[in-house]
Design a protein around this motif. Structure first.
Motif, short mmCIF file in Angstrom:
data_model
loop_
_atom_site.label_atom_id
_atom_site.label_comp_id
_atom_site.label_asym_id
_atom_site.label_seq_id
_atom_site.Cartn_x
_atom_site.Cartn_y
_atom_site.Cartn_z
N GLU A 169 0.84 -1.19 0.00
CA GLU A 169 0.00 0.00 0.00
C GLU A 169 0.88 1.24 0.00
O GLU A 169 1.94 1.27 0.63
N CYS A 186 -3.02 0.07 -3.82
CA CYS A 186 -2.53 -1.19 -3.26
C CYS A 186 -2.32 -2.16 -4.41
O CYS A 186 -2.92 -2.03 -5.49
N LEU A 209 -9.30 -2.85 -1.50
CA LEU A 209 -8.33 -3.58 -0.68
C LEU A 209 -8.88 -4.95 -0.25
O LEU A 209 -8.13 -5.93 -0.16
N LYS A 262 -6.63 -2.28 8.57
CA LYS A 262 -6.39 -1.27 7.53
C LYS A 262 -6.08 0.08 8.17
O LYS A 262 -5.18 0.80 7.73
#
Length: 286
Positions: A169, A186, A209, A262
């Motif tokens: 990322e 990403c 993601l 995340k």
């Protein structure tokens, strides 16, 4: 010493876009309108929505006709987001869709049929560019497949030849229709048994993601299963390969944990804390 606030990246491009929008608005306001001038912004919104829906339907048809994986079903997939991934290729597609809306809305407002026709032509161009530059990834039982552009070469990587896998990322510059100048992308990085790194297509980290992690989890699960089968047959694992950690596809109850992961990952990157993904050297695109 006075520190001025940082200006957005590519200020000349943003200023040109703003000036073009103002000029078109003034021109439409001064010319005699046959229909409501609200058709101009409505045309842009409708054109973008039409492009998204038509492109999704067209890609679904093409994916069913010519899937990436041959001889096996695709267990996990992801593809590059056009409106959420910055870059010249995606910005030209989005720009063609916006131009289609401007031309169509202007044509309806002024009663100019040629402008409406030009708007539909611009929409066709946006769809053609979208398919031509379509980047997608698929994982089957034994292979990882990816392609950069429909009709281009399909690359395949054997799962049992992958040493380890990581999700990279990164905050990037540029402009996207969805996030403006605040973009984060990403991608999957595959480190092979011969130490080569294969960088798969990148996409919008904010929206895609979960799909990227699903592909990564599928690959790790298959690696674990292959290792167990090899051990039962007495072949054992390759001595040069690193042990693959056990991983299972995330259950519905684990979605909250993934969201927290995340947030921690993004906070660590903003604070300058190095992560495993940031230490991976990205090779040239194949």
């Amino acid at each position: 010493m006075i520190t001025l606030p940082s200006l957005p990246r590519r200020p000349a491009a943003l200023a040109a876009i703003a000036a073009a929008i103002v000029a078109i608005g003034l021109a439409v306001a001064l010319l005699p309108a046959t229909h409501s001038r609200w058709w101009l912004p409505a045309g842009v919104v409708l054109s973008i929505a039409a492009h998204v829906l038509l492109a999704r339907a067209l890609k679904a048809i093409l994916a069913s006709v010519s899937p990436l994986a041959s001889g096996a079903p695709e267990a996990a997939t992801y593809e590059r987001s056009v409106y959420g991934t910055p870059g010249r290729n995606t910005l030209e597609i989005a720009g063609a869709a916006v131009l289609s809306g401007v031309l169509t809305g202007t044509g309806i407002t002024l009663g100019a049929g040629w402008a409406v026709g030009a708007g539909f032509l611009a929409l066709v161009v946006a769809l053609a560019l979208d398919v031509q530059r379509w980047e997608r990834v698929a994982a089957s039982a034994d292979w990882v497949w990816f392609q950069r552009g429909y009709g281009q070469k399909v690359h395949q990587v054997a799962i049992d030849n992958i040493r380890d896998i990581s999700i990279h990322e990164d905050d990037v510059g540029g402009f996207s229709m969805r996030h403006g100048t605040h973009n984060r992308v990403c991608r999957l990085n595959l480190r092979m048994a011969d130490k080569r790194i294969v960088a798969l297509p990148k996409t919008d980290a904010f929206a895609d993601l979960d799909d990227v992690e699903s592909v990564a989890n599928h690959i790790r699960t298959r690696q674990q299963l292959m290792g167990e089968l090899a051990a039962r047959r007495g072949g054992g694992a390759r001595p040069e390969a690193d042990p693959v950690p056990a991983a299972e596809p995330p259950a519905p109850d684990d979605k909250a944990m993934l969201r927290e992961l995340k947030k921690l990952r993004r906070a660590a990157s903003k604070d300058g804390v190095p992560t495993l993904q940031s230490e991976i050297r990205r090779p040239p695109q194949p």
